[in-house]
Every structure is written in structure tokens, then in C-alpha cells.
Write an enzyme that holds these catalytic residues in place. Structure first.
Site, PDB file in Angstrom:
ATOM      1  N   TYR A 181     -13.624  -5.877  11.138  1.00  0.00           N
ATOM      2  CA  TYR A 181     -12.159  -5.156  11.500  1.00  0.00           C
ATOM      3  C   TYR A 181     -11.055  -5.553  11.649  1.00  0.00           C
ATOM      4  CZ  TYR A 181     -15.677  -1.464  12.884  1.00  0.00           C
ATOM      5  OH  TYR A 181     -16.611  -0.635  13.175  1.00  0.00           O
ATOM      6  N   LYS A 214     -26.660 -10.909  13.812  1.00  0.00           N
ATOM      7  CA  LYS A 214     -27.495 -11.201  12.579  1.00  0.00           C
ATOM      8  C   LYS A 214     -27.524 -12.616  12.471  1.00  0.00           C
ATOM      9  CE  LYS A 214     -30.145  -9.040   9.417  1.00  0.00           C
ATOM     10  NZ  LYS A 214     -31.711  -8.773   9.748  1.00  0.00           N
ATOM     11  N   ASP A 263     -31.071  -5.552  13.835  1.00  0.00           N
ATOM     12  CA  ASP A 263     -32.083  -4.765  13.061  1.00  0.00           C
ATOM     13  C   ASP A 263     -33.236  -4.262  14.129  1.00  0.00           C
ATOM     14  OD1 ASP A 263     -32.348  -7.358  12.798  1.00  0.00           O
ATOM     15  OD2 ASP A 263     -33.320  -7.084  10.817  1.00  0.00           O
ATOM     16  N   ASP A 310     -19.922  -1.195  17.324  1.00  0.00           N
ATOM     17  CA  ASP A 310     -19.738   0.371  16.680  1.00  0.00           C
ATOM     18  C   ASP A 310     -20.827   1.073  16.319  1.00  0.00           C
ATOM     19  OD1 ASP A 310     -18.261   2.431  15.951  1.00  0.00           O
ATOM     20  OD2 ASP A 310     -17.646   1.512  13.949  1.00  0.00           O
TER      21      ASP A 310
END
Ligand code: NAD
Length: 334
Positions: free
Chosen positions: A126, A173, A206, A230
Site C-alpha cells: 500500500y 507468507k 493461504d 485487507d
């Protein structure tokens, strides 16, 4: 007479003005001690003021320290950068806090969801560090710093302690983004050591998406970098009845901006169908932040009564009431 809190009100665009009006009507009927200072931002002010986020908006929030904000549209894949992201960055609203809790009367696939998303709000993808290399290649930089990661982790653990929550789960991740998400985890682990009374665990984003859909009750408070925060926020909203009922807050050291998780929903704009619940619950978070706990509770009780009765509901909850009719039903229960 009770002293009123001066609060900046940004109605936003799309469904923003309709739901904002519903919420201010309810708060007025609840005799919330709030005086609004209305400020417009977004595409509507661009032509006249040459910017989507005029300085007057930032000054108003900085001065009042609290704002309630409707959603603002961001053009997809082109055009100006997000007003919402700019606002969070300019005011250093570093913690995005989004409770996702099953609401009485609201049907969803799950019965007992009670999660809190604590999303880092100032960096990651972002930050908008991206460029087009040539016609067929583009890149975006995912920037993560130890300082911002430690700060959001501390916020999450402090939140857990103050609100009697048992566990903080850090989401990343880091198997793929070894440096950036690796740093985020390094920072959260270091902070976790200072809070032995709160269980700390880590999960890959995930896997978390799958786990949340199967067993949302296994989780409590999450701490996540901006982008995963988000995405997982919308997933969590879906577990509790959808975006129409998901509230949020952007908290900084000097100011706080309260807004729903959802966006401006252009397809619904002007139809007077949007559910004002998410913004109303955000306004209740704001009232609690201002110390107006009794007023927040009164509004939440009236909202719960309407939802539980199930007679006056907006389309997303299976009814056909207008935004205004829903607001009137809440007012009738105050
Ligand atoms: P959205 O959240 O506006 O809508 C997604 C879905 O949820 C739609 O089906 C919509 O109809 C439904 N929905 C949302 N709010 C609802 C409500 N109050 N009542 C009933 N149904 C509701 O997401 P989008 O369509 O992906 O984005 C639209 C615009 O909003 C984009 O320009 C995006 O950038 C912007 N946006 C702004 C914010 C913000 O202001 N903080 C947040 C997210 C998206």
C-alpha cells in the site's frame, strides 16, 4: 448541558452519503453528545479544489482527533491514488482494527465467530511504490520495516490484554516473501515475548483462509501486514453476515478515523438499499473511544433489537427495507 465532542464527518461517495445520514440520524435520536464538522473528499472535490484530499480535511481531523468516515471510491487500475490509504498514511493511523463478531439475528453459516483483525495500515504494497518498466512489465515494491511491524504487534498484544483475549495469531507468507514477511514475523515474535500471558502462534495466509472457513472459532486476535489484513478482513466479514455489518477503526497516536470495512459500492449508490449497520457499529466503536460507553451500548441494544426481530432488514440480510426505514426502526427501539 453535557459537553459535546467535535467530530469530523466525511460522508464519502457512492453509498457513503446515504448510510452516513442514517447513522447521524440514529446518533442524534440517541442524544449522542456529538457535534459534526462535515468535510468532503474524493472525486467530487477534485475539479473544484485540485486534489481528492484537501488539506482542510487533514487539518479538521488533526484538530478534532476523531472522525467518522463514509467510503470513498478509488478508480481501479488507473486514475488517482486511494484517498482512504492517503488519509491513513498522512495521519499515521497505523492500526486498523476490525472486530468480526456474530451478531444476534444476523444469519450466517457460523454461529459463534468472535475475531479481531489488527492490520498494519501504513506500509507493505500500500506504500504505492510501483512503476511500469515497459508496456508489458510492471512492478510493485512490498516494503516492510521492523519499526512498523513492532508497533502493530505491540498494538495487537495490548489490545488482547485489555480486552481479555487469549491468543494472537501472526499471519504472513514468510515461506515465499522471506525477507519482508520474514522481518514482520521476527518483529512480532520479539514483541510476543513480553506478553507470556497471551498465546502466540503463526500461520501462513493461504492456510489461514482455509482454516477460517472451516473452523473460525479456533482463532481470536490476528496481526497482519497491510495487504493480508485487507483481504482477511473481507473474509472475516463474510463469516459474520457480510460487508453490510462489518465495522472498523483506524487508530493512530494523535487521531482515529472510524469507518466500515466495505467500500462505496457504486452499483448500490442512490438506491437507498445499503445497510447502514457497518457504519453504525463503527460509530459505536467511536463512541466507546470517546468514553461515551452508555450511549454506544444504547445504540447497539436498539440495533440488536431490530436485527433479532427480523421484520425491518435491508436486502443483504434477507429483507427489503430501505436504508432510511432501517434507521427509523433502530430509532424506534432506542
Ligand atoms: P464494496 O465493499 O463497495 O462492495 C463489495 C460488495 O459488498 C458489493 O456486492 C456490495 O454491494 C456489498 N456491500 C458493501 N457495502 C454494503 C452495505 N453497506 N450494504 C449492503 N451491501 C454492501 O467493494 P468494491 O465494490 O470492491 O469497491 C467499490 C469501491 O469502494 C472501490 O472504488 C474501492 O476502491 C472502494 N473502497 C473504499 C473503501 C474505503 O473507503 N475505506 C474500502 C474498500 C473499497
Amino acid at each position: 448541558m453535557t459537553k459535546k465532542h467535535l467530530v469530523t464527518l466525511i460522508p464519502g461517495d457512492g453509498i457513503g452519503p446515504e448510510i452516513t445520514r442514517a447513522v447521524t440520524d440514529i446518533l442524534q435520536a440517541a442524544q449522542a453528545p456529538i457535534e459534526w464538522e462535515e468535510q468532503s473528499a474524493g472525486a467530487d472535490v477534485l475539479e473544484k479544489e485540485g486534489t481528492v484530499l484537501p488539506q482542510r480535511v487533514l487539518d479538521s481531523i488533526a484538530q478534532n482527533a476523531v472522525a467518522l468516515k463514509g467510503p470513498i471510491t478509488t478508480p481501479i487500475g488507473k486514475g488517482f491514488r486511494s484517498v482512504n490509504v492517503a488519509l491513513r498514511k498522512e495521519l499515521d493511523l497505523y492500526a486498523c482494527v476490525r472486530p468480526a463478531k456474530t451478531l444476534p439475528g444476523v444469519k450466517s453459516r457460523y454461529e459463534k465467530v468472535d475475531l479481531v483483525i489488527v492490520r498494519e495500515n501504513t506500509e507493505d504494497l500500500y506504500a504505492g511504490i510501483e512503476r511500469k518498466i515497459d508496456e508489458d512489465t510492471a512492478e510493485s515494491i512490498k516494503r516492510i520495516t521492523r519499526g512498523a511491524s513492532e508497533r502493530i504487534a505491540r498494538y495487537a498484544f495490548e489490545y488482547a490484554v485489555k480486552n481479555n483475549r487469549r491468543k494472537v495469531t501472526a499471519v504472513s507468507k514468510a515461506n515465499i516473501c522471506k525477507f519482508s514477511d520474514g522481518l514482520f514475523l521476527e518483529a512480532t515474535r520479539a514483541v510476543a515475548q513480553a506478553y507470556p500471558q497471551v498465546t502466540y502462534e503463526e500461520v501462513l495466509v493461504d492456510n489461514l483462509c482455509m482454516q477460517l472457513v472451516i473452523n473460525p472459532e479456533n482463532y481470536d486476535v490476528f496481526v497482519l501486514p497491510n495487504l493480508y489484513g485487507d483481504i482477511v478482513s473481507d473474509l472475516a466479514a463474510g463469516l459474520t453476515g457480510g460487508l453490510g455489518v462489518a465495522p472498523g477503526a483506524n487508530i493512530g497516536v494523535k487521531a482515529a478515523v472510524f469507518e466500515a470495512v466495505h467500500g462505496s459500492s457504486p452499483a448500490l449508490a442512490g438506491q437507498h438499499k445499503a445497510n447502514p449497520t457497518a457504519l453504525l457499529l463503527s460509530a459505536c466503536l467511536m463512541l466507546r473511544h470517546l468514553g461515551e460507553t452508555a450511549c454506544a451500548q444504547r445504540v447497539e441494544n436498539a440495533l440488536t433489537a431490530v436485527l433479532t426481530e427480523g421484520k425491518v432488514l435491508t436486502f443483504d440480510l434477507g429483507g427489503n427495507a430501505s436504508t432510511e426505514a432501517f434507521a427509523q426502526a433502530v430509532i424506534a427501539h432506542l
